[in-house]
Design a protein around this motif. Structure first.
Motif, mmCIF file in Angstrom:
data_model
loop_
_atom_site.group_PDB
_atom_site.id
_atom_site.type_symbol
_atom_site.label_atom_id
_atom_site.label_comp_id
_atom_site.label_asym_id
_atom_site.label_seq_id
_atom_site.Cartn_x
_atom_site.Cartn_y
_atom_site.Cartn_z
ATOM 1 N N ALA A 1 18.374 -6.950 9.101
ATOM 2 C CA ALA A 1 17.091 -7.605 9.365
ATOM 3 C C ALA A 1 17.065 -8.886 8.536
ATOM 4 O O ALA A 1 16.878 -8.844 7.321
ATOM 5 C CB ALA A 1 15.941 -6.676 8.986
ATOM 6 N N GLN B 1 8.472 -9.534 18.181
ATOM 7 C CA GLN B 1 9.386 -8.908 17.226
ATOM 8 C C GLN B 1 9.613 -7.441 17.590
ATOM 9 O O GLN B 1 10.728 -6.918 17.437
ATOM 10 C CB GLN B 1 8.847 -9.064 15.791
ATOM 11 C CG GLN B 1 9.855 -8.819 14.694
ATOM 12 C CD GLN B 1 11.084 -9.725 14.779
ATOM 13 O OE1 GLN B 1 11.839 -9.654 15.754
ATOM 14 N NE2 GLN B 1 11.303 -10.543 13.774
ATOM 15 N N ALA C 1 13.297 -10.787 8.836
ATOM 16 C CA ALA C 1 12.726 -10.288 10.095
ATOM 17 C C ALA C 1 11.210 -10.314 10.156
ATOM 18 O O ALA C 1 10.643 -10.267 11.241
ATOM 19 C CB ALA C 1 13.210 -8.860 10.348
ATOM 20 N N TYR D 1 19.278 -0.025 6.791
ATOM 21 C CA TYR D 1 18.941 -1.441 6.940
ATOM 22 C C TYR D 1 19.582 -2.264 5.833
ATOM 23 O O TYR D 1 19.547 -1.865 4.662
ATOM 24 C CB TYR D 1 17.429 -1.676 6.831
ATOM 25 C CG TYR D 1 16.599 -1.017 7.899
ATOM 26 C CD1 TYR D 1 16.744 -1.348 9.241
ATOM 27 C CD2 TYR D 1 15.636 -0.077 7.562
ATOM 28 C CE1 TYR D 1 15.960 -0.755 10.216
ATOM 29 C CE2 TYR D 1 14.847 0.521 8.527
ATOM 30 C CZ TYR D 1 15.020 0.185 9.859
ATOM 31 O OH TYR D 1 14.246 0.775 10.816
ATOM 32 N N LEU E 1 9.608 -0.127 11.016
ATOM 33 C CA LEU E 1 10.993 -0.017 10.531
ATOM 34 C C LEU E 1 11.157 1.237 9.670
ATOM 35 O O LEU E 1 12.166 1.949 9.782
ATOM 36 C CB LEU E 1 11.377 -1.266 9.734
ATOM 37 C CG LEU E 1 11.460 -2.576 10.535
ATOM 38 C CD1 LEU E 1 11.758 -3.749 9.616
ATOM 39 C CD2 LEU E 1 12.521 -2.489 11.629
ATOM 40 N N PHE F 1 18.398 -5.557 4.488
ATOM 41 C CA PHE F 1 17.178 -6.326 4.648
ATOM 42 C C PHE F 1 17.329 -7.620 3.844
ATOM 43 O O PHE F 1 17.402 -7.592 2.618
ATOM 44 C CB PHE F 1 16.012 -5.486 4.130
ATOM 45 C CG PHE F 1 14.675 -5.947 4.593
ATOM 46 C CD1 PHE F 1 14.189 -5.576 5.831
ATOM 47 C CD2 PHE F 1 13.897 -6.756 3.787
ATOM 48 C CE1 PHE F 1 12.945 -6.001 6.263
ATOM 49 C CE2 PHE F 1 12.651 -7.181 4.204
ATOM 50 C CZ PHE F 1 12.180 -6.804 5.449
ATOM 51 N N ILE G 1 13.153 -5.573 18.322
ATOM 52 C CA ILE G 1 13.566 -4.299 17.717
ATOM 53 C C ILE G 1 13.949 -3.300 18.811
ATOM 54 O O ILE G 1 14.960 -2.589 18.693
ATOM 55 C CB ILE G 1 12.432 -3.741 16.816
ATOM 56 C CG1 ILE G 1 12.204 -4.677 15.624
ATOM 57 C CG2 ILE G 1 12.772 -2.334 16.324
ATOM 58 C CD1 ILE G 1 10.961 -4.367 14.803
ATOM 59 N N ILE H 1 18.118 -7.996 13.698
ATOM 60 C CA ILE H 1 16.787 -8.477 14.076
ATOM 61 C C ILE H 1 16.634 -9.834 13.393
ATOM 62 O O ILE H 1 16.819 -9.946 12.181
ATOM 63 C CB ILE H 1 15.657 -7.554 13.575
ATOM 64 C CG1 ILE H 1 15.918 -6.104 13.958
ATOM 65 C CG2 ILE H 1 14.323 -7.997 14.138
ATOM 66 C CD1 ILE H 1 14.957 -5.143 13.264
#
Ligand code: SF4
Length: 337
Positions: free
Chosen positions: A182, A165, A185, A212, A201, A214, A169, A101
């Motif tokens: 992400a 967004q 993100a 994830y 999320l 992140f 996703i 993302i």
């Protein structure tokens, strides 16, 4: 975090070099080591955040994990297997399981395609469901990310940043991934929309066991979503620990400075002010010994002579500083002679 603690991703000693050019565009200048010796693991249902200043190598690490960039050295294994980038079928399968993302949903969505076409394209490319079922699947995916079916016929410029967004996703979820990277993100979104996307999320992680990676510079956001945090500086991980532990008791002077600079929710809370002076040094010619020493208020001669290893200071808490954890909060409480 999900109960099933299974390593699905292992990154070992990852290095990425870039050939640099001079300001006149001449190649042959020293190469830039953008990432140096990164190792990490990700479990099913885990959120691991990579934080650090711009240019520290966190996005490059994410790109290598997604096989969007070849590392110079080191390995990335997914569910215990390395893949051969030359094997197109393997790469296609792996890309399905690892999705991204992006920070800017505007630039990641094709403005000439409706949301429905965007999601359907992912379903068709990876042959997820027969053509006759794609329309239903698009509706389900829009529902999953909190959008009703009317959004399928809208173009990106008709939607808000948060709605775009959500469509990004939904497109990532279309291929039923196991890991989502992400990359900043939620950075471009308003605070209230950020909170909604973070809740989405978190819900998807619970429901689908997603993991994830992140990548973010927003420490408040990182604290709210992560199980584990790894702090990067000039291409290396300098500290890694479970989220609450690293926020409550950062051991590396760089992490302490980052935390001290982050906004705090409680205005009555007192925190030592640590000013991080100067920009990070050039990765073309990093300092000897500890890479952080040119900005560290506790640097000693040893720091210039000897590179600190990333080592376990407390159970599950790693730091790359010669003096981490020696006294109190670590180097913040230490006054070198
Ligand atoms: Fe600072 Fe030295 Fe620790 Fe590096 S090793 S963070 S320079 S005290």
């Amino acid at each position: 975090m999900n109960d099933v603690a299974t390593n699905i991703l292992e990154v070992s000693d990852l290095c990425v070099d870039y050939a640099s050019t001079t300001s006149f565009g001449v190649t042959g200048a020293p190469s830039v080591r953008a990432v140096k010796g990164i190792s990490l693991t990700l479990q099913r249902g885990e959120t691991l955040s990579l934080v650090g200043e711009s240019g520290c190598g966190k996005s490059t690490t994410g790109r290598c994990i997604l096989y969007l960039q070849d590392p110079t050295a080191g390995t990335v294994t997914f569910r215990g297997q390395r893949i051969d980038p030359a094997n197109a079928a393997e790469m296609r399968e792996r890309r399905k399981q690892l999705q991204i993302i992006f920070q800017d949903p505007n630039s990641s969505l094709n403005p000439r395609m409706t949301a429905g076409q965007t999601i359907e394209e992912a379903l068709a490319f990876h042959k997820i469901v027969p053509k006759s079922e794609r329309s239903n699947r698009v509706r389900e995916l829009l529902e999953t990310v909190g959008l009703d079916d009317r959004f399928r016929n809208r173009f990106a410029n008709e939607d808000s940043g948060g709605q775009r967004q959500r469509i990004g996703i939904a497109r990532a979820l279309a291929v039923d991934p196991q890991i989502i990277v992400a990359d900043e993100a939620v950075s471009a979104l308003d605070v209230s929309v950020q909170a909604q996307i973070l809740q989405l999320l978190a819900r998807l992680r619970e429901e689908k066991g997603l993991a994830y990676l992140f990548i973010s510079h927003q420490l408040g956001v990182v604290r709210s979503i992560s199980d584990t945090v790894a702090v990067m500086y000039l291409g290396k991980i300098v500290e890694q620990a479970p989220t609450e532990r690293i926020f409550e008791r950062p051991l590396h002077p760089y992490t302490q400075a980052l935390m001290a600079a982050a906004p705090i929710a409680n205005p009555r809370a007192r925190r030592e002010r640590i000013i991080l002076t100067g920009d990070p040094p050039s990765p073309v010619n990093p300092p000897s010994g500890c890479r952080f020493r040119t900005r560290c208020r506790y640097a000693t001669e040893r720091c210039a002579a000897e590179e600190p290893l990333l080592r376990e200071i407390e159970p599950g808490h790693l730091a790359a500083c010669h003096y981490a954890g020696e006294v109190g909060l670590g180097p913040a409480d230490r006054r070198p002679e």
